[in-house]
Design a protein around this motif. Structure first.
Motif, PDB file in Angstrom:
ATOM      1  N   ILE A 177       0.850  -1.196   0.000  1.00 39.73           N
ATOM      2  CA  ILE A 177       0.000   0.000   0.000  1.00 39.73           C
ATOM      3  C   ILE A 177       0.885   1.246   0.000  1.00 39.73           C
ATOM      4  O   ILE A 177       0.648   2.200  -0.750  1.00 39.73           O
ATOM      5  N   ALA A 189      -2.832   3.312  -4.770  1.00 38.47           N
ATOM      6  CA  ALA A 189      -3.070   2.351  -3.695  1.00 38.47           C
ATOM      7  C   ALA A 189      -4.204   1.401  -4.071  1.00 38.47           C
ATOM      8  O   ALA A 189      -5.013   1.698  -4.946  1.00 38.47           O
ATOM      9  N   PRO A 190      -4.270   0.249  -3.406  1.00 40.01           N
ATOM     10  CA  PRO A 190      -5.388  -0.679  -3.640  1.00 40.01           C
ATOM     11  C   PRO A 190      -6.725  -0.009  -3.331  1.00 40.01           C
ATOM     12  O   PRO A 190      -6.777   0.982  -2.600  1.00 40.01           O
ATOM     13  N   ILE A 191      -7.801  -0.600  -3.873  1.00 41.40           N
ATOM     14  CA  ILE A 191      -9.125  -0.092  -3.521  1.00 41.40           C
ATOM     15  C   ILE A 191      -9.852  -1.037  -2.573  1.00 41.40           C
ATOM     16  O   ILE A 191     -10.882  -0.692  -2.012  1.00 41.40           O
ATOM     17  N   HIS A 192      -9.297  -2.231  -2.366  1.00 44.97           N
ATOM     18  CA  HIS A 192      -9.911  -3.165  -1.411  1.00 44.97           C
ATOM     19  C   HIS A 192      -8.869  -4.182  -0.987  1.00 44.97           C
ATOM     20  O   HIS A 192      -7.908  -4.458  -1.712  1.00 44.97           O
ATOM     21  N   LEU A 193      -9.081  -4.738   0.211  1.00 45.98           N
ATOM     22  CA  LEU A 193      -8.319  -5.924   0.619  1.00 45.98           C
ATOM     23  C   LEU A 193      -9.185  -6.771   1.516  1.00 45.98           C
ATOM     24  O   LEU A 193     -10.140  -6.277   2.120  1.00 45.98           O
ATOM     25  N   ASP A 195     -11.901  -9.789   2.311  1.00 47.62           N
ATOM     26  CA  ASP A 195     -13.065 -10.528   1.798  1.00 47.62           C
ATOM     27  C   ASP A 195     -13.488 -10.077   0.391  1.00 47.62           C
ATOM     28  O   ASP A 195     -14.019  -8.987   0.214  1.00 47.62           O
ATOM     29  N   LEU A 198     -17.163  -8.737  -0.492  1.00 48.01           N
ATOM     30  CA  LEU A 198     -17.580  -7.363  -0.160  1.00 48.01           C
ATOM     31  C   LEU A 198     -17.547  -6.446  -1.384  1.00 48.01           C
ATOM     32  O   LEU A 198     -18.164  -5.388  -1.377  1.00 48.01           O
TER      33      LEU A 198
ATOM     34  N   ALA B 170     -12.348  -2.075   4.844  1.00 49.00           N
ATOM     35  CA  ALA B 170     -11.100  -2.229   4.066  1.00 49.00           C
ATOM     36  C   ALA B 170     -10.631  -0.901   3.477  1.00 49.00           C
ATOM     37  O   ALA B 170      -9.451  -0.557   3.549  1.00 49.00           O
ATOM     38  N   ILE B 174      -7.018   0.998   4.217  1.00 46.18           N
ATOM     39  CA  ILE B 174      -6.030   1.418   3.213  1.00 46.18           C
ATOM     40  C   ILE B 174      -5.677   2.899   3.418  1.00 46.18           C
ATOM     41  O   ILE B 174      -4.512   3.285   3.461  1.00 46.18           O
ATOM     42  N   GLY B 218     -17.665  -7.401   8.172  1.00 42.90           N
ATOM     43  CA  GLY B 218     -17.029  -6.744   7.029  1.00 42.90           C
ATOM     44  C   GLY B 218     -15.884  -5.839   7.434  1.00 42.90           C
ATOM     45  O   GLY B 218     -15.243  -5.243   6.569  1.00 42.90           O
ATOM     46  N   ILE B 220     -12.121  -5.081   9.241  1.00 39.63           N
ATOM     47  CA  ILE B 220     -10.821  -5.742   9.401  1.00 39.63           C
ATOM     48  C   ILE B 220     -10.142  -5.129  10.620  1.00 39.63           C
ATOM     49  O   ILE B 220     -10.047  -3.912  10.715  1.00 39.63           O
TER      50      ILE B 220
END
Lengths: 263, 263
Positions: A177, A189-193, A195, A198, B170, B174, B218, B220
Motif C-alpha cells: 500500500i 493504492a489498492p481499492i480493497h483488501l 473478503d 464485499l 477495508a 487502506i 465486514g 478488518i
C-alpha cells in the motif's frame, strides 16, 4: 526474452513493429513504463475523456493523442500506436470481432488514442521492495475480476470497475500500500483488501480476465483498480468501434517508471 | 473537558501540576502531541536507549532527558515530568507497586526520562480524514494486546511487542495506512491487519490492556505497534525501579502533531 529485458523501449518497439515480437510485453525494456491502449472515434472521445477523469483509479491517463493522430507525443515522440503494440483487439458494437498485430488498415482520420497507466509500472518497485508477486512466481497473467463497484458514468460509458488481485502476507500488503501510493498515475493504492465478496467477487478462483493464482493460508487478497476496466466498459457500452491492446500486450513508452513516482 | 480541548499544552500541564486534572488526557490541548513516559535509573538507560533504537515501531523516541534531569528540553522546555502527568505507575522488580499523581518524592539524581510517541497523535488526522475510530465512538480506551512478535532484546530489556487495534472497513484501512505512514515518530504504519491469530492474539475480545471494542461484520482489525510495549517489557525484564505514565494519562508536549508529519 532475456535479451528484451535490457533493451531500450525504442528498440523493443522496432521489433514489435517488424512483428518479431507478437506476444506479451511483461518484463521487456525494464524500467520503461508500459501503458494500456484504448482507441475511439472522435464522436466518443469527449465522453471517454470525461469517463477517465471521473474514474482516475481505474483509468489514469498518461497520454491522449490529438484527434486523428496516432503519435503519443507525451509518452514517446515519433512512436506509432497503430503498429507498435504486439497485438490489438477490435470491438464492434461491444463484441470482440478480431485480434490483429497491426491496425494501420483500421485507423480512421477521426480516431483518438488514450494511453492508460498499467500496474506493470508498480510491480517492479514491489519486487524491488522484497514483496513476492504470485502471478509472476507462477508465470501466469495477473487475475482480474469485475466488481460491484460501478464506475462513474459519462455519456455511453458505464460499467463495473475491474480489479487486479495479488495475494500477500499482511505485512507485505501494508508495505505494498505504501509503495503503490507513490504511483497515483498507475492505479495508486489498492481499492480493497480482504473478503472478496464485499466487492461482489463470488469466486476468487474464477477470474473474469487473466489467470487464477494460488492464495496461501494466512494471505490476504489485495485488489487494485485495473486498466482492463475500459475493456469491460466497452463491452457493456457498445461503441460502434473501439480498439484496445490485447491483454498483456502493452505499449512500451520512453518514460521511465521512476518518473511516475511522486515520492 | 470541553474547555481543556482548546487550551494550550502549557495551560493543561499547569492544571495537571496543581492536580485539578488527575485522569486521562485524550482530547486535551488539541493539536499538541502527547507522549508516553518511561523513567529508569542511569544504570539501565543505555540498554533502554538501545532497546528503543532497535524497536522504533513500538518505542519511537521523541525526547530523552539528560541523566538526572526531569526537563524534556526538546518537547517542552521548562516542563517537569515529575509532576506534569496526571498519574504515574511505579514498578518495582517488574511488579506494579504504586499509582500516584506526583513522583517528585520518588525522583533520584541518576534517573533518565524517555518520552515515546503515542498513537493519539495520528488519531486526529485519521478523524480529519473521515475515518471513524471505534474506541472513541464507544468512549472506551483503545484495546491493546501482547503479540507473539518479540522485540529485539537489549541488555535486560526483552519482551513481546504490544499492539493497539482499530477495526475498520477495508477502504478505511487502506487510507489509514497512508495517513499513519506520514507519522513515523508515532508508530507509523500498522504492523498487521486481518487475522489476529497470525500475531498470537487468541481472543480479540479480551485485550491485555485497555477495553474491548465492537468489530462489525465486514470490518478488518488493524494493528499498530503501541507505546505500552515498554510497560509490558518492564514487567518481564524487572528493573529495580521503573516509572511510567498510567494508561491514557500522557505527557502533553509543546510540539504540534502537524510537526510530526513527514508529508
Amino acid at each position: 526474452m532475456e535479451a528484451y529485458c535490457s533493451m531500450k523501449a525504442q528498440e523493443v518497439r522496432k521489433l514489435i513493429r517488424e512483428q518479431v515480437i507478437t506476444g506479451q510485453t511483461s518484463g521487456m525494456a525494464t524500467g520503461f513504463t508500459q501503458a494500456n491502449l484504448v482507441i475511439l472515434k472522435q464522436e466518443h472521445a469527449l465522453d471517454f475523456l470525461l469517463f477517465c477523469q471521473r474514474n482516475p483509479k481505474s483509468c489514469p491517463l498518461l497520454d491522449v493523442t490529438e484527434p486523428g493522430s496516432y503519435r503519443p507525443a507525451k509518452l514517446a515522440e515519433g512512436a506509432d500506436i497503430r503498429s507498435e503494440l504486439p497485438s490489438y483487439r477490435i470491438y464492434r458494437d461491444g463484441v470482440l470481432a478480431e485480434e490483429v498485430n497491426d491496425i494501420t488498415d483500421y485507423w480512421e482520420d477521426d480516431m483518438v488514442g488514450f494511453l492508460i497507466g498499467c500496474s506493470f509500472t508498480f510491480e517492479a518497485p514491489l519486487l524491488a521492495g522484497g514483496i513476492p508477486i504470485r502471478h509472476i512466481e507462477e508465470n501466469r497473467n495477473v487475475p482480474m475480476y469485475k466488481t460491484n463497484i460501478a464506475c462513474t458514468k459519462s455519456g455511453i460509458f458505464e460499467g463495473p470497475t475491474v480489479v487486479s488481485m495479488r495475494p500477500m502476507k499482511a505485512q507485505d500488503a501494508i508495505r505494498a500500500i505504501q509503495i503503490t501510493t507513490r504511483f497515483p498515475d498507475v492505479h495508486g493504492a489498492p481499492i480493497h483488501l480482504g473478503d472478496p465478496s464485499l466487492i461482489g467477487i463470488d469466486d476468487v478462483s474464477a477470474p473474469d480476465f487473466g489467470d487464477a493464482v494460488t492464495i496461501n493460508e494466512g494471505e490476504i487478497p489485495v485488489f487494485w483498480a485495473c486498466g482492463v476496466t475500459p475493456q469491460a466498459v466497452a463491452m457493456q457500452s457498445k461503441p460502434s468501434i473501439m480498439i484496445t491492446h490485447s491483454p498483456g500486450c502493452m505499449f512500451i513508452s520512453d518514460r521511465k517508471d521512476s518518473e511516475l513516482s511522486v515520492l
